[in-house]
Write a protein that holds these residues in place. Structure first.
Motif, PDB file in Angstrom:
ATOM      1  N   ALA A 202      -3.541  -6.040  -9.008  1.00 27.98           N
ATOM      2  CA  ALA A 202      -3.196  -5.209 -10.164  1.00 27.98           C
ATOM      3  C   ALA A 202      -1.859  -5.675 -10.725  1.00 27.98           C
ATOM      4  CB  ALA A 202      -3.110  -3.745  -9.754  1.00 27.98           C
ATOM      5  N   VAL A 203      -1.827  -5.995 -11.997  1.00 31.45           N
ATOM      6  CA  VAL A 203      -0.609  -6.478 -12.650  1.00 31.45           C
ATOM      7  C   VAL A 203      -0.300  -5.577 -13.847  1.00 31.45           C
ATOM      8  CG1 VAL A 203       0.511  -8.407 -13.808  1.00 31.45           C
ATOM      9  CG2 VAL A 203      -1.104  -8.844 -11.948  1.00 31.45           C
ATOM     10  N   ASN A 204       0.905  -5.055 -13.882  1.00 27.38           N
ATOM     11  CA  ASN A 204       1.315  -4.143 -14.943  1.00 27.38           C
ATOM     12  C   ASN A 204       2.601  -4.641 -15.569  1.00 27.38           C
ATOM     13  OD1 ASN A 204       2.008  -2.055 -16.612  1.00 27.38           O
ATOM     14  ND2 ASN A 204       1.883  -0.448 -15.073  1.00 27.38           N
ATOM     15  N   THR A 205       2.549  -5.015 -16.822  1.00 29.63           N
ATOM     16  CA  THR A 205       3.743  -5.445 -17.547  1.00 29.63           C
ATOM     17  C   THR A 205       4.026  -4.516 -18.722  1.00 29.63           C
ATOM     18  OG1 THR A 205       2.438  -6.937 -18.939  1.00 29.63           O
ATOM     19  CG2 THR A 205       3.359  -7.858 -16.925  1.00 29.63           C
ATOM     20  N   GLY A 206       3.503  -3.308 -18.656  1.00 29.79           N
ATOM     21  CA  GLY A 206       3.642  -2.372 -19.766  1.00 29.79           C
ATOM     22  C   GLY A 206       5.031  -1.765 -19.865  1.00 29.79           C
ATOM     23  N   ASP A 207       5.302  -1.157 -20.995  1.00 30.10           N
ATOM     24  CA  ASP A 207       6.580  -0.478 -21.262  1.00 30.10           C
ATOM     25  C   ASP A 207       6.294   0.962 -21.661  1.00 30.10           C
ATOM     26  OD1 ASP A 207       8.050  -2.816 -20.845  1.00 30.10           O
ATOM     27  OD2 ASP A 207       7.786  -3.440 -22.933  1.00 30.10           O
ATOM     28  N   ASN A 246       4.834   4.477 -14.111  1.00 31.51           N
ATOM     29  CA  ASN A 246       4.577   3.073 -14.441  1.00 31.51           C
ATOM     30  C   ASN A 246       4.183   2.402 -13.133  1.00 31.51           C
ATOM     31  OD1 ASN A 246       4.535   0.465 -15.357  1.00 31.51           O
ATOM     32  ND2 ASN A 246       6.363   0.685 -16.622  1.00 31.51           N
ATOM     33  N   ILE A 247       2.883   2.231 -12.910  1.00 27.48           N
ATOM     34  CA  ILE A 247       2.375   1.909 -11.582  1.00 27.48           C
ATOM     35  C   ILE A 247       1.459   0.692 -11.619  1.00 27.48           C
ATOM     36  CG2 ILE A 247       0.979   2.752  -9.648  1.00 27.48           C
ATOM     37  CD1 ILE A 247       1.735   5.569 -10.430  1.00 27.48           C
ATOM     38  N   ALA A 248       1.578  -0.147 -10.606  1.00 31.76           N
ATOM     39  CA  ALA A 248       0.560  -1.151 -10.303  1.00 31.76           C
ATOM     40  C   ALA A 248       0.081  -0.854  -8.891  1.00 31.76           C
ATOM     41  CB  ALA A 248       1.135  -2.557 -10.391  1.00 31.76           C
ATOM     42  N   ALA A 279      -0.257  -5.993  -5.823  1.00 30.39           N
ATOM     43  CA  ALA A 279       0.122  -5.156  -6.962  1.00 30.39           C
ATOM     44  C   ALA A 279       1.477  -5.611  -7.477  1.00 30.39           C
ATOM     45  CB  ALA A 279       0.182  -3.685  -6.547  1.00 30.39           C
ATOM     46  N   VAL A 280       1.542  -5.953  -8.738  1.00 29.02           N
ATOM     47  CA  VAL A 280       2.783  -6.435  -9.350  1.00 29.02           C
ATOM     48  C   VAL A 280       3.104  -5.571 -10.559  1.00 29.02           C
ATOM     49  CG1 VAL A 280       3.950  -8.385 -10.419  1.00 29.02           C
ATOM     50  CG2 VAL A 280       2.284  -8.782  -8.603  1.00 29.02           C
ATOM     51  N   ASN A 281       4.283  -5.030 -10.581  1.00 26.09           N
ATOM     52  CA  ASN A 281       4.705  -4.172 -11.684  1.00 26.09           C
ATOM     53  C   ASN A 281       6.044  -4.660 -12.211  1.00 26.09           C
ATOM     54  OD1 ASN A 281       5.361  -2.177 -13.472  1.00 26.09           O
ATOM     55  ND2 ASN A 281       5.169  -0.479 -12.037  1.00 26.09           N
ATOM     56  N   THR A 282       6.031  -5.203 -13.398  1.00 25.06           N
ATOM     57  CA  THR A 282       7.271  -5.617 -14.057  1.00 25.06           C
ATOM     58  C   THR A 282       7.543  -4.766 -15.290  1.00 25.06           C
ATOM     59  OG1 THR A 282       6.117  -7.294 -15.353  1.00 25.06           O
ATOM     60  CG2 THR A 282       7.003  -7.983 -13.241  1.00 25.06           C
TER      61      THR A 282
END
Length: 305
Positions: A202-207, A246-248, A279-282
């Motif tokens: 799971a990759v999350n780069t949202g703002d 804000n989760i991955a 899981a990567v969350n940036t």
């Protein structure tokens, strides 16, 4: 109140790692009533999630409930069978060459030896079956469905067998008399080049950007003006709450391995590169007045704040 909401968000995020059929957002929304006594006027979620599919696995357990590995289970079974077989008197298989088959007495003795050996073989088979049934009747080996075993597979596997029977037959050999003294195998050569694989969970780069709530009261006459301005950060007061996530979340296996197996070949591998991420969350969350434009001017007639 601001501290209370921050603590609530941390608690909810910490519980998302548990395997569940629900998504992260569904579990968060279900927990809202229990997590806070205030009415939330905003829920913001930026989520990337992998739940994975269900897969089957075998679980081994001893009679006392102790969980065993597959190797421990098999070792116990082998030990039980060996102990049962060891209790039987060993009878060697008779060799006809040791008997004179033309002699009636020795022929009868050979028949008796064969019968004794066959009885021994039957006893071994029965002991093996009995020990296996007794062991598996006490020790549990159940196939169970486990969520998340479906996984994300980005692996690369190369298996190369060089000298096959056809290649061996076509190879040259040197002989001396009736004996073969040397073989010359024509080994093939493989160039695998560069191998690269990337497996992402799971990759999350949202703002998530939150502003402020602003209330302005303005009283004005021809010669005077009175302005009252209140600016509240979301989540900063009892009646101005916010839950921001804000989760991955990754609840499955990620396999990005590279496996090469070569047998009897000449091989060249330029490079092997692998990347496996869970899981990567940036992503970022910007809250309150920091999200508003700095140096706001002219709010309801006011020259500056």
């Amino acid at each position: 109140m601001k501290k209370f909401l921050a603590t609530t968000a941390v608690m909810l995020i910490a519980t998302t790692g548990a395997a569940s059929a629900q998504s992260v957002l569904e579990r968060v929304l279900t927990s809202l009533d229990a997590a806070t006594s205030t009415e939330l006027n905003g829920t913001f979620a930026n989520i990337a999630e992998n739940l994975g599919g269900a897969g089957m696995t075998t679980v081994y357990a001893a009679p006392d409930g102790t969980v065993l590995t597959a190797d421990e289970y098999q070792a116990g079974l082998d030990s039980a069978v060996a102990a049962a077989v060891a209790a039987i008197t060993v009878v060697a298989e008779p060799n006809p060459a040791n008997y004179n088959m033309a002699d009636a007495t020795e022929l009868a003795a050979y028949g008796t030896a064969v019968e004794a050996y066959n009885t021994y073989v039957g006893e071994v088979a029965a002991a093996t079956t009995g020990a296996t049934n007794a062991y598996t009747g006490s020790y549990i080996a159940n196939d169970v469905a486990v969520a998340g075993l479906g996984g994300i597979d980005g692996s690369i596997t190369n298996t190369i067998e060089g000298v096959t029977s056809a290649i061996a037959e076509a190879s040259q050999s040197a002989t001396a008399g009736l004996d073969t003294v040397a073989y010359e195998f024509n080994l093939p050569t493989y160039d695998l080049g560069a191998l690269s694989t990337t497996a992402l969970g799971a990759v999350n780069t949202g703002d998530i950007t939150l502003g402020v709530n602003s209330t302005v009261d303005d009283a004005k006459t021809t010669s005077t003006q009175a302005v009252s301005s209140v600016m509240q950060q979301l989540g900063g007061t009892i009646d101005n709450g916010a839950l921001v996530l804000n989760i991955a979340s990754n609840m499955t296996g990620v396999n990005g391995s590279i496996t090469n197996s070569m047998n009897n070949v000449n091989g060249v591998l330029a490079s092997a590169s692998t990347t496996a991420l869970g899981a990567v969350n940036t992503g970022t969350i910007t809250s309150g007045v920091n999200a508003a434009v700095q140096g706001i001017v002219g709010t309801s007639g006011q020259s500056g704040l």
